[in-house]
Enzyme design. Structure first.
Site, mmCIF file in Angstrom:
data_model
loop_
_atom_site.group_PDB
_atom_site.id
_atom_site.type_symbol
_atom_site.label_atom_id
_atom_site.label_comp_id
_atom_site.label_asym_id
_atom_site.label_seq_id
_atom_site.Cartn_x
_atom_site.Cartn_y
_atom_site.Cartn_z
ATOM 1 N N HIS A 23 -49.917 -12.396 -39.001
ATOM 2 C CA HIS A 23 -48.915 -13.400 -38.616
ATOM 3 C C HIS A 23 -49.109 -14.747 -39.327
ATOM 4 C CE1 HIS A 23 -51.759 -14.700 -35.533
ATOM 5 N NE2 HIS A 23 -51.490 -13.719 -34.708
ATOM 6 N N HIS A 77 -56.754 -7.959 -23.288
ATOM 7 C CA HIS A 77 -55.807 -8.879 -23.948
ATOM 8 C C HIS A 77 -54.574 -8.072 -24.354
ATOM 9 C CE1 HIS A 77 -54.230 -11.961 -26.485
ATOM 10 N NE2 HIS A 77 -54.957 -11.779 -27.560
ATOM 11 N N GLU A 79 -52.163 -8.805 -26.555
ATOM 12 C CA GLU A 79 -51.591 -8.914 -27.895
ATOM 13 C C GLU A 79 -51.667 -7.540 -28.578
ATOM 14 O OE1 GLU A 79 -52.951 -12.258 -30.269
ATOM 15 O OE2 GLU A 79 -51.197 -12.049 -31.578
ATOM 16 N N ASP A 81 -52.328 -6.232 -31.378
ATOM 17 C CA ASP A 81 -53.416 -5.743 -32.232
ATOM 18 C C ASP A 81 -54.506 -5.061 -31.406
ATOM 19 O OD1 ASP A 81 -53.715 -8.401 -31.335
ATOM 20 O OD2 ASP A 81 -55.199 -8.895 -32.864
ATOM 21 N N HIS A 144 -57.441 -15.820 -26.001
ATOM 22 C CA HIS A 144 -56.457 -16.431 -26.856
ATOM 23 C C HIS A 144 -55.074 -16.623 -26.224
ATOM 24 C CE1 HIS A 144 -53.724 -15.194 -30.498
ATOM 25 N NE2 HIS A 144 -53.805 -16.488 -30.458
ATOM 26 N N ASP A 163 -60.884 -11.689 -28.375
ATOM 27 C CA ASP A 163 -60.699 -12.428 -29.637
ATOM 28 C C ASP A 163 -61.822 -13.437 -29.899
ATOM 29 O OD1 ASP A 163 -58.381 -11.324 -30.699
ATOM 30 O OD2 ASP A 163 -57.057 -12.695 -29.642
ATOM 31 N N TYR A 191 -61.431 -17.823 -38.958
ATOM 32 C CA TYR A 191 -60.775 -17.217 -37.795
ATOM 33 C C TYR A 191 -60.573 -18.259 -36.689
ATOM 34 C CZ TYR A 191 -60.160 -13.941 -33.891
ATOM 35 O OH TYR A 191 -59.679 -13.269 -32.803
ATOM 36 N N HIS A 222 -62.477 -8.307 -33.067
ATOM 37 C CA HIS A 222 -62.313 -8.257 -34.528
ATOM 38 C C HIS A 222 -63.666 -8.541 -35.178
ATOM 39 C CE1 HIS A 222 -57.885 -8.580 -34.364
ATOM 40 N NE2 HIS A 222 -58.020 -9.604 -33.531
HETATM 41 FE FE1 FEO Z 1 -54.989 -12.438 -29.765
HETATM 42 FE FE2 FEO Z 1 -56.618 -10.277 -31.873
HETATM 43 O O1 FEO Z 1 -55.307 -10.862 -30.710
#
Ligand code: FEO
Length: 402
Positions: A23, A77, A79, A81, A144, A163, A191, A222
């Site tokens: 993004h 989370h 989101e 991903d 996040h 995250d 990041y 991640h």
């Molecule tokens: Fe807030 Fe890696 O997603």
């Protein structure tokens, strides 16, 4: 291929070597979507991977156990991903209950058709025993998203931090002591700068909660898992979340016919007169917003330049400043500069508007500007302003060099 964190706790995620745009964030070293499997009296999947890689997740899980053994899927989370493959997993494992908090449940229900899903809703401090291992759930809103939470497994002292503490970093090593240390710091910082910067206050709260836990391993969603450098990354996060300024001046600009370019170099010359201060100059045409946001995050002083183009600033400067304004880094002394042709109140003035919207302190209430070409007098003003930025920066700690 799965990799073991502790006995019967394995990484089963996906390393995305080729992703370069997340993004808008340029992930030059790729990323990973970390999912974990706990095989205890209960079998638990912790988070998932981006939807297109659901089959890779399934393959990793099936190399360790059969899908019908999965009792719980923890979603820390919503989101996509991390939650993107959960609908696929629920279809394949209809017996599994989805463990999450109430807000995350509502977010998941807005993203996916969750009709028929079995839920186990948890709140701050709730515990679930899986047998040998016990999970405690910690709400960490805005680190996040508003629903974000972390899961702590107390017996091995393992924190699934979602995250937080992550990096967009594809690597063959799964742990922080298996990758080059320089990459690690650079990617953790990039990041943080591009994902987490707006939420410093909430990150400090999350760090305070984490400080009450006995932690031997931090497994983010991640990048690599921290087992050696936990104290280091917590220190870095404490500095970044506090918006700590460092001994660093950043100058970035765009130019049309080299006037603003020459002005930017005059600012740089002035800043370089102050010894020991890190000075970095970027033409936005040859850098990217991910890099700029990272450089600006820990600078204590910033100068931004644009000439006038069609009664406004140059588009790449508008892009960079819009992006940085959204990330809202704090504690900067700044000024605007640039050239104009015949529209005296645009271009450099539009840059100044952005600096004000960023709520940065201003060295100069008006931009330092010139008509068409800078004179020696203008260059002298710019050198003097650059020097003042560096003198301001000189009072802070040196930039971390890990
Ligand atoms: Fe807030 Fe890696 O997603």
């Amino acid at each position: 291929m799965p990799q073991t964190l502790f006995e019967n706790i394995d990484w089963v995620g996906f390393v995305d070597w080729n992703v370069r745009d997340f993004h808008g964030y340029m992930t030059k070293r790729g990323s990973s979507y970390n999912s974990y499997l706990i095989r205890d009296e209960k079998t638990v999947l912790v988070d998932s991977v981006k939807a297109p890689y659901a089959d890779k997740l399934v393959k990793n899980i099936e190399s360790l156990t059969s899908l019908d053994k999965i009792d719980y899927i923890i979603c820390n989370h919503a989101e996509p991903d991390h939650s993107g493959s959960i609908p696929h997993m629920v279809k394949l494992c209809p017996q599994a209950k989805v463990i999450t908090n109430a807000k995350c449940q509502s977010f998941l229900s807005m993203h996916y058709d969750t009709e028929g899903w079995n839920w186990h809703i948890v709140d701050e401090g709730d515990e679930i025993s899986f047998g040998k291992y016990t999970a405690t759930f910690i709400n960490t809103p805005m680190a996040h998203w508003p629903e974000s939470m972390m899961t702590y497994i107390k017996e091995p002292k393992l924190l699934f931090s979602m995250d937080a503490f992550g990096q967009h970093f594809a690597s063959s090593g799964r742990f922080d002591d298996e990758v080059p240390a320089g990459h690690l710091y650079a990617e953790a910082k990039t990041y943080y700068a591009n994902i987490i910067t707006p939420y410093g206050k909430q990150v400090l709260k999350a760090l305070e909660k984490a400080s009450k836990l006995d932690i031997e391993m931090v497994a983010p969603s991640h990048g690599v898992i921290w087992r050696k450098g936990i104290a280091d990354v917590i220190k870095w996060y404490t500095d970044w979340a506090s918006y700590k300024p460092f001994k660093k001046v950043v100058i970035f600009y765009d130019s049309m016919w080299q006037s603003t370019d020459r002005m930017a170099h005059a600012v740089t010359e002035g800043a370089l007169e102050v010894p020991g201060v890190e000075v970095r100059l970027f033409d936005v045409k040859s850098s990217d917003i991910t890099q700029l946001a990272t450089e600006v995050m820990d600078a204590s002083a910033v100068a931004c330049g644009s000439p006038t183009l069609n009664m406004t600033l140059m588009p790449l400067m508008a892009q960079a400043l819009t992006y940085i304004k959204g990330l809202a880094p704090k504690n900067k002394l700044s000024f605007a500069f640039g050239s104009y042709g015949w529209a005296k109140k645009s271009g450099p003035h539009d840059v100044l508007d952005y600096l004000q919207q960023c709520k940065w302190d201003l060295l100069e209430e008006e931009p330092i500007q010139c008509q068409f070409k800078p004179t020696e007098e203008v260059f002298e003003r710019l050198r003097e302003a650059g020097k003042k930025l560096a003198e301001h920066a000189a009072q802070f700690d040196p930039v971390l060099d890990v």
